[in-house]
Design an enzyme around this catalytic site. Structure first.
Site, PDB file in Angstrom:
ATOM      1  N   PRO A 179     -14.035 -12.672   7.306  1.00  0.00           N
ATOM      2  CA  PRO A 179     -14.938 -13.925   7.204  1.00  0.00           C
ATOM      3  C   PRO A 179     -15.039 -14.413   5.511  1.00  0.00           C
ATOM      4  O   PRO A 179     -14.760 -13.578   4.382  1.00  0.00           O
ATOM      5  CB  PRO A 179     -16.241 -13.542   7.241  1.00  0.00           C
ATOM      6  CG  PRO A 179     -16.109 -12.250   8.280  1.00  0.00           C
ATOM      7  CD  PRO A 179     -14.824 -11.585   8.020  1.00  0.00           C
ATOM      8  N   CYS A 180     -14.968 -15.840   5.451  1.00  0.00           N
ATOM      9  CA  CYS A 180     -14.583 -16.188   4.233  1.00  0.00           C
ATOM     10  C   CYS A 180     -16.125 -16.384   3.225  1.00  0.00           C
ATOM     11  O   CYS A 180     -15.929 -16.491   1.890  1.00  0.00           O
ATOM     12  CB  CYS A 180     -13.981 -17.669   4.201  1.00  0.00           C
ATOM     13  SG  CYS A 180     -12.524 -17.474   5.189  1.00  0.00           S
ATOM     14  N   PRO A 181     -17.363 -16.585   3.927  1.00  0.00           N
ATOM     15  CA  PRO A 181     -18.369 -16.979   3.132  1.00  0.00           C
ATOM     16  C   PRO A 181     -18.660 -15.839   1.871  1.00  0.00           C
ATOM     17  O   PRO A 181     -19.157 -16.474   0.896  1.00  0.00           O
ATOM     18  CB  PRO A 181     -19.489 -16.757   4.211  1.00  0.00           C
ATOM     19  CG  PRO A 181     -18.938 -17.199   5.371  1.00  0.00           C
ATOM     20  CD  PRO A 181     -17.504 -16.695   5.353  1.00  0.00           C
TER      21      PRO A 181
END
Length: 432
Positions: A85-87
């Protein structure tokens, strides 16, 4: 050549999956949390691996849930890959890093230790390259070293590998020692594709008036800004935040949403001054699903879901390029001229605190670094490290000293707060 095996985590709709398949890898497992994206992956893997039980290969759920899969069950595969995941690292968010329950980077490193693959490929957003995460990157490299791998970081831009957009991504490759001298980052292509080159036929396919088409072709003779997939928390499908919308405006393309079809003969500039809107199929081509090897991918779900699957994907040509470099290293087919330097130190303050037996003052750290940083800069760097690591303070003789403690990132700890967050999410899913 014999196919190489891959386990892919956080697989999404299969941008990395397709690229790795074209590079010579066959999936033994792919794990994805989003059911619609997993359905897309199943649909397409049935075509790519027709002799395999795809329903067992593609598993839906939290990748860190031992009921979904256990890394030990897939020991000695050739490659562990994933787009975690990037967030936690995105500049569009708060860049919480280890404090974000979605952070799975450190967990993926530990999963590699449990699986013992020959190589690891992990990718994430450009924000992970910020100074804010220097200590985090250093911890990743150092942990891989402790597990017996040499790890390399690099910032790759999709435009350099046949994709008509910028899309910079931080990519990590880790290899067992016997393969290191055979690995080199993929060479950049000399000429970048432009937006008009990859979707010009689609945007003019519905009888759009030639005067408009010719204007659009002229304006779209450039590389697109980074496609932003967005999340379920933030509205419907559009091509990104305000800055991205301005960049799309320069291509005479309306980024405020998506169209169901290409503009037709009744389309006019008075009603659409920003230009035409793109379809999901057009966005998919800009994301790299373009050309005979890529354009048969089927996306399941409704328009907004399909757009998010496309926008959140690792562009298949970039995954293919990196995958081919890894495959070449694993097969030891040739030794590249430019082997990456594995010994780069991302955060020397972190390294000193980690390696020193006992507390260090800021003054002492400055001296050990050869006065390359001021005392104030050392203190500021330690304050940044606190966001991802426990840093203990001690007072001795009126002076403050520091000891580096544990990494806060989720690595599978039973007492980590991530478990409670995801337990709540699973409960809500069962109720709904």
């Amino acid at each position: 050549m014999t196919e190489l095996s891959v386990v892919e985590i956080c697989a999404g709709a299969g941008g990395q999956s397709l690229g790795l398949h074209l590079a010579g890898f066959q999936h033994r497992l792919a794990v994805e949390l989003d059911r619609t994206a997993a359905a897309t992956l199943k649909t397409n893997l049935r075509r790519l691996q027709p002799d395999d039980n795809v329903d067992d290969i593609v598993r839906v759920g939290d990748v860190a849930d031992e009921e979904v899969w256990k890394p030990e069950d897939f020991r000695n595969v050739d490659l562990l890959a994933g787009g975690v995941p990037c967030p936690p690292f995105s500049v569009a968010g708060k860049q919480l890093g280890s404090a974000d329950e979605r952070d799975l980077f450190a967990w993926a490193v530990e999963a590699a230790g449990r699986m013992e693959p020959k190589a690891v490929l992990l990718e994430n957003v450009r924000g992970l390259n910020d100074a804010r995460f220097a200590g985090y990157r250093q911890a990743v490299i150092d942990r891989f070293a402790a597990l017996g791998y040499t790890a390399f970081w690099d910032l790759l831009e999709a435009k350099d590998y046949g994709v008509a957009q910028l899309r910079p991504r931080m990519v990590l490759v880790a290899l067992r020692p016997e393969y290191v001298e055979y690995f080199g980052w993929p060479k950049k292509q000399p000429k970048a594709r432009k937006v008009k080159d990859v979707i010009g036929d689609l945007i003019g396919s519905n009888g759009w008036r030639d005067e408009y088409l010719q204007r659009w072709l002229k304006e779209a003779d450039r590389i697109a800004p980074t496609i932003v997939g967005g999340s379920k928390k933030h509205g419907g499908a559009d091509l990104g935040p305000t800055r991205a919308k301005r960049a799309w405006q320069e291509l005479w393309t309306d980024a405020h949403g998506l169209a169901n079809e290409a503009p037709g003969p009744d389309w006019n500039e008075v009603d659409h001054p920003r230009g035409p809107k793109l379809t999901v199929e057009m966005v998919a081509r800009i994301q790299g699903w373009y050309g005979p090897d890529y354009d048969h991918w089927v996306f399941e779900g409704l328009k907004t879901s399909r757009y998010r699957q496309v926008g959140n994907a690792f562009p298949p040509p970039v995954a293919r390029a990196v995958g081919e470099s890894i495959a070449s290293a694993l097969r030891k087919t040739n030794k590249p001229e430019d082997i990456p330097a594995p010994l780069k130190v991302h955060d020397e303050v972190y390294r000193l605190l980690r390696d020193h037996d006992g507390p260090l003052t800021a003054d002492r750290i400055q001296k050990l670094l050869g006065d390359s940083l001021s005392v104030e800069e050392v203190v500021a760097r330690i304050d940044v490290l606190r966001r991802d690591f426990i840093v203990e303070e001690q007072q001795r003789g009126g002076r403050k000293s520091y000891v580096l403690g544990d990494w806060k990132a989720f690595r599978g700890q039973e007492d980590h707060g991530r478990h409670a967050v995801f337990a709540q999410a699973r409960s809500r899913a069962k109720v709904s």
